[in-house]
Design an enzyme around this catalytic site. Structure first.
Site, PDB file in Angstrom:
ATOM      1  N   ASN A 121      66.403  13.765  67.931  1.00 55.63           N
ATOM      2  CA  ASN A 121      67.673  13.082  68.204  1.00 55.63           C
ATOM      3  C   ASN A 121      68.807  13.868  67.553  1.00 55.63           C
ATOM      4  O   ASN A 121      68.601  14.543  66.538  1.00 55.63           O
ATOM      5  CB  ASN A 121      67.615  11.674  67.598  1.00 55.63           C
ATOM      6  CG  ASN A 121      68.901  10.896  67.822  1.00 55.63           C
ATOM      7  OD1 ASN A 121      69.484  10.918  68.908  1.00 55.63           O
ATOM      8  ND2 ASN A 121      69.365  10.203  66.785  1.00 55.63           N
ATOM      9  N   HIS A 123      72.525  13.298  65.717  1.00 55.70           N
ATOM     10  CA  HIS A 123      73.288  12.227  65.078  1.00 55.70           C
ATOM     11  C   HIS A 123      74.557  12.845  64.475  1.00 55.70           C
ATOM     12  O   HIS A 123      74.486  13.880  63.810  1.00 55.70           O
ATOM     13  CB  HIS A 123      72.442  11.575  63.986  1.00 55.70           C
ATOM     14  CG  HIS A 123      73.140  10.435  63.323  1.00 55.70           C
ATOM     15  ND1 HIS A 123      73.324   9.217  63.951  1.00 55.70           N
ATOM     16  CD2 HIS A 123      73.735  10.328  62.106  1.00 55.70           C
ATOM     17  CE1 HIS A 123      73.991   8.413  63.142  1.00 55.70           C
ATOM     18  NE2 HIS A 123      74.259   9.062  62.022  1.00 55.70           N
ATOM     19  N   SER A 150      73.590  16.335  62.684  1.00 55.13           N
ATOM     20  CA  SER A 150      72.204  16.650  62.324  1.00 55.13           C
ATOM     21  C   SER A 150      71.316  16.445  63.539  1.00 55.13           C
ATOM     22  O   SER A 150      71.512  15.512  64.305  1.00 55.13           O
ATOM     23  CB  SER A 150      71.694  15.693  61.234  1.00 55.13           C
ATOM     24  OG  SER A 150      72.600  15.591  60.159  1.00 55.13           O
ATOM     25  N   ASP A 159      67.465   6.900  62.501  1.00 55.42           N
ATOM     26  CA  ASP A 159      68.104   8.090  61.917  1.00 55.42           C
ATOM     27  C   ASP A 159      67.477   8.498  60.578  1.00 55.42           C
ATOM     28  O   ASP A 159      68.156   9.066  59.724  1.00 55.42           O
ATOM     29  CB  ASP A 159      69.626   7.861  61.742  1.00 55.42           C
ATOM     30  CG  ASP A 159      70.319   7.527  63.053  1.00 55.42           C
ATOM     31  OD1 ASP A 159      69.905   8.070  64.099  1.00 55.42           O
ATOM     32  OD2 ASP A 159      71.262   6.715  63.052  1.00 55.42           O
TER      33      ASP A 159
HETATM   34  C1  GRF Z   1      77.215  12.351  70.284  1.00 55.36           C
HETATM   35  O1  GRF Z   1      78.247  12.350  69.339  1.00 55.36           O
HETATM   36  C2  GRF Z   1      75.882  12.175  69.618  1.00 55.36           C
HETATM   37  O2  GRF Z   1      75.797  12.776  68.363  1.00 55.36           O
HETATM   38  C3  GRF Z   1      75.797  10.684  69.474  1.00 55.36           C
HETATM   39  O3  GRF Z   1      76.363  10.174  70.663  1.00 55.36           O
HETATM   40  C4  GRF Z   1      77.292  11.121  71.184  1.00 55.36           C
HETATM   41  C5  GRF Z   1      76.857  11.412  72.588  1.00 55.36           C
HETATM   42  O4  GRF Z   1      77.759  12.228  73.265  1.00 55.36           O
HETATM   43  N1  GRF Z   1      74.437  10.260  69.239  1.00 55.36           N
HETATM   44  P1  GRF Z   1      77.361  12.887  74.659  1.00 55.36           P
HETATM   45  O5  GRF Z   1      76.915  11.746  75.577  1.00 55.36           O
HETATM   46  O6  GRF Z   1      76.252  13.860  74.425  1.00 55.36           O
HETATM   47  O7  GRF Z   1      78.601  13.531  75.163  1.00 55.36           O
END
Ligand code: GRF
Length: 213
Positions: A121, A123, A150, A159
């Site tokens: 994932n 984050h 991360s 997370d």
């Molecule tokens: C990103 O900031 C990611 O880190 C978080 O959600 C957002 C998703 O953005 N988990 P996208 O859909 O990839 O543009």
């Protein structure tokens, strides 16, 4: 025990690792992962899965001839029945590895346990700081000097899994959560393809070691 490198393992396999990318929204990270797979060939995106029919990223995936699945979690009474349909869909597409990219559903241990070591994932914080939501606001309010993003292995704790790689971003005086989020997102697009390649390489090494043991 013999030891293997991820790169040699990739060379041994005839087919790239079959990758599913999970999204809930615009999917900008998904796009960078798909592009990296095309450029580098370390994985093949075989499924873009969303828990929302209206995720904008699904449209892009369709335009780019990627198989999609939209499974609306609101149609299910509980998390596990939703996840059972997700699991069936993954099996239908012979998925080997999952990258969560802005996927806004908490997954239960029923799902995370069976994908442990095969699911990552991204984050938007420097984990272990700020798991959960509103990471940029929390970093600014805490008076932090830096923020970042991360990529981590997914485990049952939200997370909480081991961090694979991070990128750091300076927090400016008078920064706003939106401005910071934009700068962090730029680094996410740089980080995620690199971390995915590393994670897949680790997965392949483990897979080969298991076969050899
Ligand atoms: C990103 O900031 C990611 O880190 C978080 O959600 C957002 C998703 O953005 N988990 P996208 O859909 O990839 O543009």
């Amino acid at each position: 025990m013999r030891s293997f490198t991820g790169t040699s393992r990739m060379a041994e396999r005839e087919e790239p690792v079959r990758l599913a990318i999970f999204i809930s929204g615009r999917g900008s990270n998904m796009k960078t992962l798909v592009q990296a797979c095309l450029d580098e060939g370390f994985a093949k995106p075989v499924l873009i899965l969303s828990n929302s029919y209206s995720a904008a990223g699904l449209e892009w995936a369709t335009e780019n001839d990627l198989p999609i699945a939209a499974i609306d979690h609101r149609a299910y009474d509980d998390r596990e029945s939703f996840e059972k349909d997700v699991q069936d869909t993954l099996e239908l597409h012979n998925v080997e590895f999952i990258a969560l990219a802005g996927f806004m559903r908490v997954l239960t241990p029923w799902f995370t346990d069976q994908w442990e070591g095969r699911m990552i994932n991204i984050h938007p914080s420097l984990l272990p700081k700020y798991p959960g939501l509103h990471t940029h606001k929390r970093a600014i309010e805490a008076g932090d000097k830096e923020a970042g993003c991360s990529v981590h292995w997914v485990t049952a704790g939200v997370d909480e899994g081991a961090v694979i790689d991070q990128e750091r971003v300076e927090i400016m005086p008078n920064d706003t959560p939106d401005a910071l989020a934009e700068r962090v997102l730029e680094r996410e697009h740089f980080l995620y393809p690199r971390a995915l390649q590393k994670a897949i390489s680790d997965f392949l090494v483990r897979e080969l070691q298991n076969e050899a043991d």
